[in-house]
Write an enzyme that holds these catalytic residues in place. Structure first.
Site, PDB file in Angstrom:
ATOM      1  N   GLY A 140      -4.966 -46.153  12.928  1.00 56.01           N
ATOM      2  CA  GLY A 140      -6.082 -45.933  13.839  1.00 56.01           C
ATOM      3  C   GLY A 140      -7.118 -47.036  13.723  1.00 56.01           C
ATOM      4  O   GLY A 140      -7.171 -47.763  12.723  1.00 56.01           O
ATOM      5  N   CYS A 141      -7.953 -47.151  14.740  1.00 58.25           N
ATOM      6  CA  CYS A 141      -8.931 -48.247  14.774  1.00 58.25           C
ATOM      7  C   CYS A 141     -10.003 -48.087  13.691  1.00 58.25           C
ATOM      8  O   CYS A 141     -10.247 -49.015  12.902  1.00 58.25           O
ATOM      9  CB  CYS A 141      -9.553 -48.364  16.156  1.00 58.25           C
ATOM     10  SG  CYS A 141     -10.230 -46.831  16.820  1.00 58.25           S
TER      11      CYS A 141
END
Length: 318
Positions: A140-141
């Site tokens: 995930g970012c």
């Protein structure tokens, strides 16, 4: 790389899909043979994203045959499609569908998954972990920025740690909602999923030995993430040593800035030593290092290519 790898991006009309394509169309080892879009099937990529003029990639509802697939789909959709893809193909999932083990996955994403998680593709955990792998879960970012800031500590900090982070509106995807509508986001800051963000377990597993208290905040800008920790005093040399020779992580002794990483696959990590504390910040482009370019880096590592192959372009300037 005379025999280029055939690649397909599934979900080309979304932001992460477009970002994947931005790096893939110029990659020396890749030939983009197609992309999917339910809404724009029958068109070509420049019809949807004029930035790709000169790259007439055809759009279809179903992915064509390829050697590598990038799943840039909403959470829940990648898990449905993945079993139908060829076993011998490389599949990189940019959604959260294959990152977490159960029961964490069900708790954070709202549906059960029968199979276990795929190898977690954060390159700084060790390039060998995805070498030769055919199924890779792209981080995930927020998880990427949060983990990159802490990995060099290597167990030197344990227990509860706290962080805050600010992210741009593209992290919420291309479909407008009540929390991403521009008049509600511009000139505003709003925290959300406080102490319950779905990327927290990724960070805790990647770093090990910590419990993360995280406050994510929506920022009034399009691209970028900046996360901040205040830690007990540890020397900045740990970060310089850990990331020495890494072409996609730059260590600073001053605060990083989003403008310096926008449009790049790089992370900037700032380490500031104070009186009894160390402030660690990490800035990334949420669509680049936090999604598309990191997926391309995972393709490189799976193939045994250089980590930054096809990722050496210069970012945007103001």
């Amino acid at each position: 790389m005379s025999d280029r790898l055939r690649a397909v991006v599934v979900g080309a009309s979304g932001y992460t899909g477009a970002e994947c394509l931005r790096w893939l169309v110029t990659h020396p080892g890749v030939q983009v043979v197609g992309a999917t879009s339910q809404k724009h099937a029958g068109k070509f990529l420049p019809d949807v994203w004029p930035q790709f003029t000169g790259y007439p990639v055809p759009l279809s509802t179903e992915p064509p045959e390829a050697d590598a697939y990038f799943l840039c789909l909403p959470h829940g959709e990648a898990a449905k499609l993945a079993p139908a893809l060829p076993a011998q193909a490389i599949v990189i999932d940019l959604s959260g569908d294959h990152r977490l083990p159960e029961p964490l996955h069900s708790q954070h994403y709202g549906f059960a998954r029968d199979a276990g998680p795929w190898p977690y593709g954060l390159p700084e955990l060790g390039v060998g972990r995805v070498l030769g792998q055919k199924r890779i879960a792209n981080p995930g970012c927020f998880a990427t920025a949060l983990a990159l800031a802490l990995l060099p500590l290597g167990g030197k900090v344990s227990g509860r740690v706290s962080a805050v982070g600010v992210t741009g509106s593209t992290g919420s995807g291309a479909t407008p909602s009540g929390t991403t509508h521009h008049p509600l986001r511009a000139e505003n800051l709003r925290s959300y999923k406080v102490l319950s963000h779905q990327h927290v377990p990724e960070v805790e597993m990647a770093v090990g030995g910590i419990t993360l208290d995280f406050v994510p905040t929506s920022g009034p800008f399009r691209r970028g993430i900046l996360v901040t920790y205040v830690l007990p005093l540890v020397p900045a040399s740990l970060w310089f040593d850990f990331y020495a020779g890494n072409p996609l992580v730059r260590v600073l002794t001053e605060p990083p800035e989003l403008l310096h990483v926008l449009g790049t696959p790089r992370a900037d990590v700032g380490v500031i030593e104070g009186d009894g504390v160390t402030v660690v910040q990490c800035a990334i482009d949420n669509l680049g290092r936090g999604a598309g370019s990191q997926a391309v880096a995972n393709l490189n590592l799976s193939m045994g290519w250089a980590y930054d192959c096809g990722l050496r372009g210069v970012g945007a300037v103001p």
